[in-house]
Design a protein around this motif. Structure first.
Motif, PDB file in Angstrom:
ATOM      1  N   VAL A  78       0.843  -1.187   0.000  1.00 43.19           N
ATOM      2  CA  VAL A  78       0.000   0.000   0.000  1.00 43.19           C
ATOM      3  C   VAL A  78       0.883   1.243   0.000  1.00 43.19           C
ATOM      4  O   VAL A  78       1.820   1.348   0.790  1.00 43.19           O
ATOM      5  N   GLY A  79       0.583   2.182  -0.925  1.00 44.10           N
ATOM      6  CA  GLY A  79       1.370   3.401  -1.026  1.00 44.10           C
ATOM      7  C   GLY A  79       0.704   4.555  -0.300  1.00 44.10           C
ATOM      8  O   GLY A  79      -0.231   4.354   0.488  1.00 44.10           O
ATOM      9  N   ALA A  80       1.188   5.768  -0.569  1.00 45.30           N
ATOM     10  CA  ALA A  80       0.604   6.961   0.018  1.00 45.30           C
ATOM     11  C   ALA A  80      -0.877   7.011  -0.353  1.00 45.30           C
ATOM     12  O   ALA A  80      -1.279   6.532  -1.414  1.00 45.30           O
ATOM     13  N   ASP A  81      -1.716   7.581   0.502  1.00 46.59           N
ATOM     14  CA  ASP A  81      -3.151   7.733   0.248  1.00 46.59           C
ATOM     15  C   ASP A  81      -3.875   6.403   0.043  1.00 46.59           C
ATOM     16  O   ASP A  81      -4.918   6.355  -0.598  1.00 46.59           O
ATOM     17  N   GLY A  82      -3.302   5.338   0.535  1.00 45.61           N
ATOM     18  CA  GLY A  82      -4.004   4.049   0.464  1.00 45.61           C
ATOM     19  C   GLY A  82      -4.014   3.394  -0.899  1.00 45.61           C
ATOM     20  O   GLY A  82      -4.774   2.449  -1.131  1.00 45.61           O
ATOM     21  N   GLY A  83      -3.204   3.870  -1.836  1.00 47.50           N
ATOM     22  CA  GLY A  83      -3.138   3.254  -3.161  1.00 47.50           C
ATOM     23  C   GLY A  83      -2.655   1.808  -3.041  1.00 47.50           C
ATOM     24  O   GLY A  83      -1.670   1.535  -2.363  1.00 47.50           O
ATOM     25  N   LEU A  84      -3.368   0.893  -3.690  1.00 45.06           N
ATOM     26  CA  LEU A  84      -3.027  -0.532  -3.597  1.00 45.06           C
ATOM     27  C   LEU A  84      -2.280  -0.974  -4.856  1.00 45.06           C
ATOM     28  O   LEU A  84      -2.805  -0.889  -5.966  1.00 45.06           O
ATOM     29  N   GLN A  85      -1.050  -1.425  -4.651  1.00 45.60           N
ATOM     30  CA  GLN A  85      -0.195  -1.830  -5.769  1.00 45.60           C
ATOM     31  C   GLN A  85      -0.449  -3.295  -6.138  1.00 45.60           C
ATOM     32  O   GLN A  85      -1.042  -4.041  -5.365  1.00 45.60           O
ATOM     33  N   ASN A  86       0.023  -3.690  -7.330  1.00 47.57           N
ATOM     34  CA  ASN A  86      -0.019  -5.095  -7.766  1.00 47.57           C
ATOM     35  C   ASN A  86      -1.425  -5.636  -7.972  1.00 47.57           C
ATOM     36  O   ASN A  86      -1.656  -6.832  -7.818  1.00 47.57           O
ATOM     37  N   VAL A  87      -2.356  -4.770  -8.304  1.00 49.81           N
ATOM     38  CA  VAL A  87      -3.690  -5.237  -8.687  1.00 49.81           C
ATOM     39  C   VAL A  87      -3.689  -5.370 -10.215  1.00 49.81           C
ATOM     40  O   VAL A  87      -3.249  -4.454 -10.915  1.00 49.81           O
ATOM     41  N   VAL A  88      -4.155  -6.501 -10.699  1.00 44.49           N
ATOM     42  CA  VAL A  88      -4.242  -6.680 -12.156  1.00 44.49           C
ATOM     43  C   VAL A  88      -5.648  -6.300 -12.616  1.00 44.49           C
ATOM     44  O   VAL A  88      -6.638  -6.770 -12.051  1.00 44.49           O
ATOM     45  N   LEU A  89      -5.706  -5.397 -13.599  1.00 46.08           N
ATOM     46  CA  LEU A  89      -6.996  -4.945 -14.124  1.00 46.08           C
ATOM     47  C   LEU A  89      -7.108  -5.380 -15.575  1.00 46.08           C
ATOM     48  O   LEU A  89      -6.186  -5.165 -16.365  1.00 46.08           O
ATOM     49  N   TYR A  90      -8.214  -6.014 -15.883  1.00 49.30           N
ATOM     50  CA  TYR A  90      -8.375  -6.516 -17.243  1.00 49.30           C
ATOM     51  C   TYR A  90      -9.836  -6.480 -17.646  1.00 49.30           C
ATOM     52  O   TYR A  90     -10.721  -6.281 -16.807  1.00 49.30           O
ATOM     53  N   ILE A  91     -10.075  -6.648 -18.928  1.00 52.35           N
ATOM     54  CA  ILE A  91     -11.422  -6.576 -19.466  1.00 52.35           C
ATOM     55  C   ILE A  91     -12.040  -7.967 -19.435  1.00 52.35           C
ATOM     56  O   ILE A  91     -11.581  -8.859 -20.153  1.00 52.35           O
ATOM     57  N   SER A  92     -13.053  -8.147 -18.600  1.00 53.22           N
ATOM     58  CA  SER A  92     -13.637  -9.488 -18.504  1.00 53.22           C
ATOM     59  C   SER A  92     -14.864  -9.647 -19.409  1.00 53.22           C
ATOM     60  O   SER A  92     -15.296 -10.760 -19.668  1.00 53.22           O
ATOM     61  N   GLU A  93     -15.431  -8.516 -19.874  1.00 50.35           N
ATOM     62  CA  GLU A  93     -16.548  -8.605 -20.804  1.00 50.35           C
ATOM     63  C   GLU A  93     -16.530  -7.415 -21.751  1.00 50.35           C
ATOM     64  O   GLU A  93     -16.144  -6.322 -21.352  1.00 50.35           O
ATOM     65  N   GLY A  94     -16.975  -7.618 -22.964  1.00 55.21           N
ATOM     66  CA  GLY A  94     -17.150  -6.501 -23.891  1.00 55.21           C
ATOM     67  C   GLY A  94     -16.132  -6.467 -25.013  1.00 55.21           C
ATOM     68  O   GLY A  94     -16.254  -5.694 -25.942  1.00 55.21           O
ATOM     69  N   LEU A  95     -15.112  -7.328 -24.918  1.00 57.44           N
ATOM     70  CA  LEU A  95     -14.116  -7.338 -25.991  1.00 57.44           C
ATOM     71  C   LEU A  95     -14.657  -8.122 -27.170  1.00 57.44           C
ATOM     72  O   LEU A  95     -15.216  -9.195 -27.006  1.00 57.44           O
ATOM     73  N   SER A  96     -14.478  -7.549 -28.344  1.00 52.62           N
ATOM     74  CA  SER A  96     -14.824  -8.316 -29.534  1.00 52.62           C
ATOM     75  C   SER A  96     -13.845  -7.851 -30.592  1.00 52.62           C
ATOM     76  O   SER A  96     -13.162  -6.866 -30.397  1.00 52.62           O
ATOM     77  N   GLY A  97     -13.781  -8.524 -31.675  1.00 48.62           N
ATOM     78  CA  GLY A  97     -12.920  -8.059 -32.750  1.00 48.62           C
ATOM     79  C   GLY A  97     -11.456  -8.253 -32.427  1.00 48.62           C
ATOM     80  O   GLY A  97     -11.104  -9.016 -31.523  1.00 48.62           O
ATOM     81  N   PRO A  98     -10.592  -7.543 -33.175  1.00 49.00           N
ATOM     82  CA  PRO A  98      -9.165  -7.843 -33.160  1.00 49.00           C
ATOM     83  C   PRO A  98      -8.503  -7.619 -31.806  1.00 49.00           C
ATOM     84  O   PRO A  98      -7.604  -8.365 -31.433  1.00 49.00           O
ATOM     85  N   GLU A  99      -8.970  -6.620 -31.031  1.00 48.13           N
ATOM     86  CA  GLU A  99      -8.265  -6.359 -29.762  1.00 48.13           C
ATOM     87  C   GLU A  99      -8.473  -7.508 -28.774  1.00 48.13           C
ATOM     88  O   GLU A  99      -7.749  -7.629 -27.812  1.00 48.13           O
ATOM     89  N   ALA A 100      -9.458  -8.351 -29.031  1.00 45.31           N
ATOM     90  CA  ALA A 100      -9.653  -9.499 -28.150  1.00 45.31           C
ATOM     91  C   ALA A 100      -8.638 -10.592 -28.446  1.00 45.31           C
ATOM     92  O   ALA A 100      -8.204 -11.310 -27.558  1.00 45.31           O
ATOM     93  N   SER A 101      -8.247 -10.689 -29.713  1.00 42.07           N
ATOM     94  CA  SER A 101      -7.381 -11.807 -30.067  1.00 42.07           C
ATOM     95  C   SER A 101      -5.938 -11.397 -30.334  1.00 42.07           C
ATOM     96  O   SER A 101      -5.052 -12.237 -30.381  1.00 42.07           O
ATOM     97  N   ALA A 102      -5.683 -10.069 -30.473  1.00 43.78           N
ATOM     98  CA  ALA A 102      -4.317  -9.627 -30.736  1.00 43.78           C
ATOM     99  C   ALA A 102      -3.433  -9.941 -29.537  1.00 43.78           C
ATOM    100  O   ALA A 102      -3.864  -9.833 -28.401  1.00 43.78           O
ATOM    101  N   THR A 103      -2.198 -10.362 -29.806  1.00 42.65           N
ATOM    102  CA  THR A 103      -1.264 -10.618 -28.718  1.00 42.65           C
ATOM    103  C   THR A 103      -0.223  -9.507 -28.709  1.00 42.65           C
ATOM    104  O   THR A 103       0.429  -9.271 -29.724  1.00 42.65           O
ATOM    105  N   PRO A 104      -0.057  -8.807 -27.583  1.00 44.16           N
ATOM    106  CA  PRO A 104       0.910  -7.713 -27.544  1.00 44.16           C
ATOM    107  C   PRO A 104       2.322  -8.217 -27.834  1.00 44.16           C
ATOM    108  O   PRO A 104       2.666  -9.345 -27.493  1.00 44.16           O
ATOM    109  N   SER A 105       3.125  -7.355 -28.482  1.00 51.48           N
ATOM    110  CA  SER A 105       4.468  -7.807 -28.841  1.00 51.48           C
ATOM    111  C   SER A 105       5.496  -7.468 -27.760  1.00 51.48           C
ATOM    112  O   SER A 105       6.568  -8.048 -27.726  1.00 51.48           O
TER     113      SER A 105
END
Lengths: 249, 289
Positions: A78-105
């Motif tokens: 936990v950082g200043a002001d209660g910021g919580l580090q190491n949380v993974v945020l991702y899209i669990s619904e709503g992805l369609s099309g190329p950004e759903a299947s593209a793999t980052p390089s």
């Protein structure tokens, strides 16, 4: 800068411009890239749990690295002001099309440094290459333990001092627990998700990039506090916003 | 018990991230298993032998079920009394492979293991079965995990011919043992008492000891020099024993094999040749290169 350099720069810029136009026409990920994002802050409310110091006496090398900066567990950072580090945020619904299947390089890296995993949590897309490196003068073994039935298969490789990086991928979304058997305090997470993602930084902030306009569900995952979700809308030229608060147990 | 809650967390975390249904071990129904048994791929090939799974059903029930269970999940009636636990064939994770860590073994690997048994465990050698029966058992073991339908066995680790044993090689083997730090687990003299030895757990979270060279028990995965070479290149999946394939060159690997032989209690050519060297055990405190 001399004239020749300038000319090359102009040429490169022109080429890049062309490439992005081509991208737009082709309608591939390049066109979507940067057009939308979701940003916010993750906080921990209540008093953060005490992170125990780590006894590294099994390996004098590790002890020595922490002579002046004692090592602590990193389950909750936990950082200043209660910021919580190491949380993974991702899209669990709503992805369609190329950004759903593209793999980052780009290749995320987790380093074994001073007998700790740096970072403690690393995230990646399904099939995205990432690296495990060591900058320690002691042998580690890196032992991911995927849960049975997820589609991911564990392995166990040694990395002595000076060893080359291990470059690898995972097949399926899963928060994979990783440990070193030689240094039993070393425990981290390799979090595999599908689609664009971000990890909260020391102040708890994050930005998920590369999202076309649309409605999404964002999931925030933390190793101790589990998951939370929020619905977010991303409009053209206007980032979506989602703040999360986890409660200290 | 600490480990148990940790495991639950892992499962919960896994389920959460994927947002996927995590059926875990119960994933393959008996019905699916039977469907699979009828496909031509559901066989084993060992040399010119072809193993047929159904032919082994009775033998398995009679001799293996008490430990490995009806569903092959390692939960047979006797499993509760046994440590290390009987293998869970639904995971298809094996200690004795000729293939890299994280890959399936070959049919021959499992075939050999069945006859050899696993020392320091309740898994006896099944050397009275015919070759055909063993081949059939391999096919039956494979039908328990869906991995065999979607994955191929890993690429066999190449073992170059064994070179001549020389004092220099034995000394160089000791340097490898020190450099890659086998001693962290196995101990400076191979007595299974390295600094990390007492903390080791297998993938089920159960305490496990490194192999004790000084005691000289039979290796689980074969007793020859080639078996010994292979084991630190493949690692023993499901245990803390890692693979060193990326960090020990074939030359060095043979040197290490020769040195390891000098740690065992019985007379050997390696010991004879090493004698004039007067090797001292490595010094664990000389950390770092």
């Amino acid at each position: 800068m001399n004239r020749n350099h300038k000319r090359t720069l102009v040429a490169v810029a022109a080429a890049l411009g062309l490439a992005s136009v081509a991208g737009l026409i082709a309608g591939n990920r390049v066109s979507a890239a940067g057009s939308g994002s979701i940003t916010g802050t993750v906080k921990l409310s209540g008093s953060p749990p005490h992170m125990k110091g780590i006894d590294m006496s099994k390996d004098p090398y590790c002890v020595k690295q922490h002579e002046n900066n004692p090592a602590k567990m990193e389950n909750v950072v936990v950082g200043a002001d209660g910021g919580l580090q190491n949380v993974v945020l991702y899209i669990s619904e709503g992805l369609s099309g190329p950004e759903a299947s593209a793999t980052p390089s780009e290749e995320p890296v987790v380093d074994q440094h001073n007998c700790m995993y740096v970072p403690h949590v690393v995230a990646m897309d399904v099939n995205q290459k990432y690296k495990v490196t060591t900058t320690d003068q002691t042998t580690h073994n890196i032992h991911p333990l995927p849960a049975p039935g997820t589609g991911n298969i564990g392995w166990n490789k040694s990395q002595p001092a000076g060893a080359p990086p291990i470059e690898t991928t995972w097949k399926a979304p899963e928060a994979i627990s990783v440990k070193c058997n030689i240094h039993p305090w070393m425990h981290g997470w390799h979090v595999v998700v599908k689609g664009p993602y971000a990890i909260s930084d020391a102040s708890g902030t994050y930005t998920i990039k590369n999202l076309p306009p649309g409605s999404y569900t964002v999931t925030a995952w933390h190793e101790e506090y589990g998951t939370q979700t929020q619905k977010v809308t991303v409009a053209a030229g206007q980032p979506g916003k989602a703040d999360f608060t986890f409660k200290a147990k | 018990m600490r480990r148990k809650s940790f495991d639950c967390r892992r499962l919960a975390a896994a389920a959460a991230v994927g947002g996927m249904s995590l059926l875990g071990r119960a994933q393959v129904t008996e019905y699916q298993q039977h469907q699979w048994l009828n496909t031509p791929a559901a066989s084993s090939h060992i040399g010119n032998l072809t193993g047929r799974p159904k032919a082994a059903a009775m033998v398995y029930r009679r001799y293996c079920v008490v430990c490995h269970g009806e569903l092959g999940d390692g939960n047979g009636e006797s499993a509760q009394w046994v440590d290390p636990k009987p293998r869970d064939f639904t995971l298809a994770i094996f200690k004795c492979r000729s293939t890299p860590t994280g890959t399936l073994p070959t049919d021959e690997d499992i075939y050999d293991t069945i006859a050899r048994g696993l020392d320091r465990s309740n898994m006896p050698p099944w050397n009275t079965f015919t070759r055909q029966e063993r081949a059939d058992l391999v096919a039956w073991i494979k039908h328990f995990s869906p991995r065999w339908q979607t994955e191929k066995p890993g690429q066999r680790i190449e073992i170059p011919p064994e070179p001549e044993i020389t004092p220099e090689r034995i000394k160089a083997g000791q340097d490898v043992y020190a450099r890659v730090q086998c001693w962290k687990c196995h101990g400076a003299e191979g007595r299974a008492n390295g600094p990390s030895a007492s903390t080791l757990q297998d993938d089920l979270g159960r305490p496990i000891l490194p192999y004790n060279f000084a005691e000289g028990g039979r290796f689980k995965c074969g007793t020859t020099d080639r078996d010994l070479y292979r084991i630190f290149m493949t690692g023993m999946d499901g245990t803390p024993m890692p693979s060193f394939a990326d960090n020990i060159k074939p030359e060095e690997a043979w040197n290490l094999v020769f040195y390891l032989r000098t740690l065992q209690p019985f007379p050997s050519k390696q010991k004879e040749i090493a004698k004039p060297l007067g090797l001292k055990p490595i010094n664990p405190n000389a950390t770092g290169p």
